[in-house]
Write a protein that holds these residues in place. Structure first.
Motif, PDB file in Angstrom:
ATOM      1  N   ILE A  73      33.697  31.037  34.312  1.00 18.51           N
ATOM      2  CA  ILE A  73      32.201  30.694  34.110  1.00 18.51           C
ATOM      3  C   ILE A  73      31.463  32.177  33.987  1.00 18.51           C
ATOM      4  O   ILE A  73      31.470  33.148  34.834  1.00 18.51           O
ATOM      5  N   ASP A  74      31.042  32.120  32.628  1.00 18.21           N
ATOM      6  CA  ASP A  74      30.294  33.481  32.246  1.00 18.21           C
ATOM      7  C   ASP A  74      31.471  34.499  32.281  1.00 18.21           C
ATOM      8  O   ASP A  74      32.711  34.384  31.897  1.00 18.21           O
ATOM      9  N   ASN A  75      31.398  35.697  32.952  1.00 16.18           N
ATOM     10  CA  ASN A  75      32.159  36.808  33.185  1.00 16.18           C
ATOM     11  C   ASN A  75      32.702  36.850  34.358  1.00 16.18           C
ATOM     12  O   ASN A  75      33.468  37.690  34.821  1.00 16.18           O
ATOM     13  N   GLU A  76      32.770  35.536  35.189  1.00 19.86           N
ATOM     14  CA  GLU A  76      33.250  35.499  36.564  1.00 19.86           C
ATOM     15  C   GLU A  76      34.477  34.736  36.384  1.00 19.86           C
ATOM     16  O   GLU A  76      34.608  33.684  35.715  1.00 19.86           O
ATOM     17  N   ILE A  77      35.531  35.035  37.334  1.00 17.91           N
ATOM     18  CA  ILE A  77      36.875  34.580  37.378  1.00 17.91           C
ATOM     19  C   ILE A  77      37.130  33.790  38.635  1.00 17.91           C
ATOM     20  O   ILE A  77      37.078  34.505  39.765  1.00 17.91           O
ATOM     21  N   ALA A  78      37.527  32.370  38.671  1.00 14.91           N
ATOM     22  CA  ALA A  78      37.995  31.668  40.010  1.00 14.91           C
ATOM     23  C   ALA A  78      39.376  31.167  39.291  1.00 14.91           C
ATOM     24  O   ALA A  78      39.785  31.017  38.366  1.00 14.91           O
ATOM     25  N   TYR A  79      39.948  30.473  40.343  1.00 13.83           N
ATOM     26  CA  TYR A  79      41.460  29.873  40.039  1.00 13.83           C
ATOM     27  C   TYR A  79      41.296  28.465  40.906  1.00 13.83           C
ATOM     28  O   TYR A  79      40.751  28.125  41.684  1.00 13.83           O
ATOM     29  N   THR A  80      42.108  27.578  40.186  1.00 15.94           N
ATOM     30  CA  THR A  80      42.314  26.196  40.851  1.00 15.94           C
ATOM     31  C   THR A  80      43.665  25.672  40.420  1.00 15.94           C
ATOM     32  O   THR A  80      44.492  26.211  39.584  1.00 15.94           O
ATOM     33  N   ASP A  81      43.939  24.503  40.902  1.00 17.91           N
ATOM     34  CA  ASP A  81      45.029  23.747  40.348  1.00 17.91           C
ATOM     35  C   ASP A  81      44.893  22.777  39.409  1.00 17.91           C
ATOM     36  O   ASP A  81      43.842  23.086  38.877  1.00 17.91           O
ATOM     37  N   ALA A  82      46.006  22.080  38.818  1.00 18.65           N
ATOM     38  CA  ALA A  82      45.832  21.062  37.846  1.00 18.65           C
ATOM     39  C   ALA A  82      44.889  20.214  37.854  1.00 18.65           C
ATOM     40  O   ALA A  82      44.578  19.573  37.159  1.00 18.65           O
ATOM     41  N   ILE A  86      38.863  40.658  33.613  1.00 17.81           N
ATOM     42  CA  ILE A  86      37.423  40.901  33.497  1.00 17.81           C
ATOM     43  C   ILE A  86      37.103  42.160  32.698  1.00 17.81           C
ATOM     44  O   ILE A  86      36.215  42.196  32.068  1.00 17.81           O
ATOM     45  N   ASN A  87      38.090  43.273  32.767  1.00 18.15           N
ATOM     46  CA  ASN A  87      38.151  44.465  31.892  1.00 18.15           C
ATOM     47  C   ASN A  87      37.931  44.044  30.698  1.00 18.15           C
ATOM     48  O   ASN A  87      37.130  44.511  29.737  1.00 18.15           O
ATOM     49  N   LYS A  88      38.951  42.769  30.272  1.00 20.88           N
ATOM     50  CA  LYS A  88      38.840  42.459  28.694  1.00 20.88           C
ATOM     51  C   LYS A  88      37.690  41.724  28.331  1.00 20.88           C
ATOM     52  O   LYS A  88      36.966  41.884  27.292  1.00 20.88           O
ATOM     53  N   LEU A  89      37.231  41.188  29.331  1.00 14.17           N
ATOM     54  CA  LEU A  89      35.771  40.306  29.015  1.00 14.17           C
ATOM     55  C   LEU A  89      34.819  41.122  28.837  1.00 14.17           C
ATOM     56  O   LEU A  89      33.816  40.806  28.260  1.00 14.17           O
ATOM     57  N   ASN A  90      34.739  42.091  29.691  1.00 14.65           N
ATOM     58  CA  ASN A  90      33.515  43.159  29.682  1.00 14.65           C
ATOM     59  C   ASN A  90      33.475  44.228  28.540  1.00 14.65           C
ATOM     60  O   ASN A  90      32.740  44.847  28.498  1.00 14.65           O
ATOM     61  N   ALA A  91      34.666  44.181  27.951  1.00 12.84           N
ATOM     62  CA  ALA A  91      34.898  45.230  26.855  1.00 12.84           C
ATOM     63  C   ALA A  91      33.946  45.152  25.802  1.00 12.84           C
ATOM     64  O   ALA A  91      33.461  43.971  25.387  1.00 12.84           O
ATOM     65  N   VAL A  92      33.563  46.407  25.159  1.00 17.08           N
ATOM     66  CA  VAL A  92      32.392  46.234  24.113  1.00 17.08           C
ATOM     67  C   VAL A  92      33.201  47.210  22.817  1.00 17.08           C
ATOM     68  O   VAL A  92      33.400  48.260  23.158  1.00 17.08           O
ATOM     69  N   ASN A 124      47.184  44.145  38.449  1.00 20.69           N
ATOM     70  CA  ASN A 124      45.969  43.344  38.794  1.00 20.69           C
ATOM     71  C   ASN A 124      45.607  42.412  37.652  1.00 20.69           C
ATOM     72  O   ASN A 124      44.768  42.970  36.740  1.00 20.69           O
ATOM     73  N   LEU A 125      46.262  41.485  37.533  1.00 22.71           N
ATOM     74  CA  LEU A 125      45.699  40.290  36.343  1.00 22.71           C
ATOM     75  C   LEU A 125      44.197  39.843  36.559  1.00 22.71           C
ATOM     76  O   LEU A 125      43.881  40.009  35.355  1.00 22.71           O
ATOM     77  N   THR A 126      43.721  39.819  37.490  1.00 26.70           N
ATOM     78  CA  THR A 126      42.213  39.408  37.640  1.00 26.70           C
ATOM     79  C   THR A 126      41.431  40.736  37.015  1.00 26.70           C
ATOM     80  O   THR A 126      40.470  40.377  35.919  1.00 26.70           O
ATOM     81  N   GLU A 127      41.758  41.730  37.425  1.00 26.29           N
ATOM     82  CA  GLU A 127      41.010  43.237  36.999  1.00 26.29           C
ATOM     83  C   GLU A 127      41.390  43.261  35.704  1.00 26.29           C
ATOM     84  O   GLU A 127      40.204  43.454  34.960  1.00 26.29           O
ATOM     85  N   GLU A 128      42.366  43.037  34.871  1.00 29.36           N
ATOM     86  CA  GLU A 128      42.527  43.174  33.634  1.00 29.36           C
ATOM     87  C   GLU A 128      41.830  42.356  32.794  1.00 29.36           C
ATOM     88  O   GLU A 128      41.208  42.514  31.624  1.00 29.36           O
TER      89      GLU A 128
END
Length: 232
Positions: free
Chosen positions: A54-63, A87-93, A81-85
């Motif tokens: 949602i936007d640049n926020e990450i959460a996780y859920t089941d199917a 988010i870094n990709k989403l924030n890249a400019v 750290n897959l979450t950090e990677e």
């Protein structure tokens, strides 16, 4: 016969993934009133776990969207750290998307290494960062002024931008506490453009550093951290 079964499995996989995404998109908003629009649903390397962006926020859920998890996903085998990677990709400019005409440039040594930084002249963390950045050689720094800390920040930004030597006025203020002077009379559209760029890319704090590979790091990183990123 086996070939037909294998082909059927390959065709079914995208359909299953699409169905699960649709289920998640349906169930989560229905069960969590006020949940912002989901921008993306993607399968993670962990079986049965899906990333919800949602936007640049990450959460996780089941199917089924029965559970929602806020936290960090770590690959313990690769120690990543897959979450950090993510988010870094989403924030890249992309460096190519920077409007360098709206920055002033400082070159040290051969200037081969490049970075851009967004700063407010009244930001205490920026002053600390500038002292660490001054120790880095062979670098080209593109400085974008974003006056976000009040009216005085805008006044100082105009004084710096309109000065005969922007870089010297900036360094004098940030490293030596020599206050910019004079009545700023020049075209300051660059400052407005920088603020619009910051809003577009959600640059909400200073300093924010962008490296040539697109990596974006918020906060006053030290000399060693700057060197590590430049040497990547």
């Amino acid at each position: 016969m086996k070939k037909h079964v294998f082909a059927a499995v390959l065709l079914a996989a995208p359909l299953l993934a699409s169905a699960q995404e649709a289920t998640i998109r349906k169930n989560l908003p229905a069960r969590i009133p006020g949940l912002a629009a989901i921008d993306e649903v993607a399968k993670t390397p962990m079986d049965g776990l899906y990333e919800v962006r949602i936007d640049n926020e990450i959460a996780y859920t089941d199917a089924e969207g029965n559970y929602l998890i806020h936290g960090t996903l770590v690959d313990t085998r690769a120690m990543k750290n897959l979450t950090e990677e993510r988010i870094n990709k989403l924030n890249a400019v992309k460096f190519s998307e920077l409007e360098l005409k709206n920055a002033f440039t400082m070159v040290r040594g051969n200037g081969k290494r490049k970075l851009a930084v967004f700063e407010d002249p009244n930001c205490g963390y920026c002053k600390r960062f500038e002292k660490d950045l001054a120790k880095v050689d062979n670098v080209t720094v593109h400085l974008f002024l974003i006056p976000i800390l009040g009216e005085d920040s805008m006044t100082k930004s105009r004084q710096i931008w309109c000065s005969a030597d922007k870089a010297k006025t900036w360094v004098d203020w940030m490293q030596r506490d020599v206050t910019p002077k004079g009545n700023p009379v020049c075209n300051t559209e660059a400052l407005t453009a920088n603020l619009e760029f910051a809003r577009k890319y959600r640059i909400t704090g200073t300093p924010t550093v962008i490296f040539a590979d697109g990596t974006r790091i918020p906060g006053a990183i030290n000399t060693q951290q700057i060197e590590q990123q430049l040497s990547r």
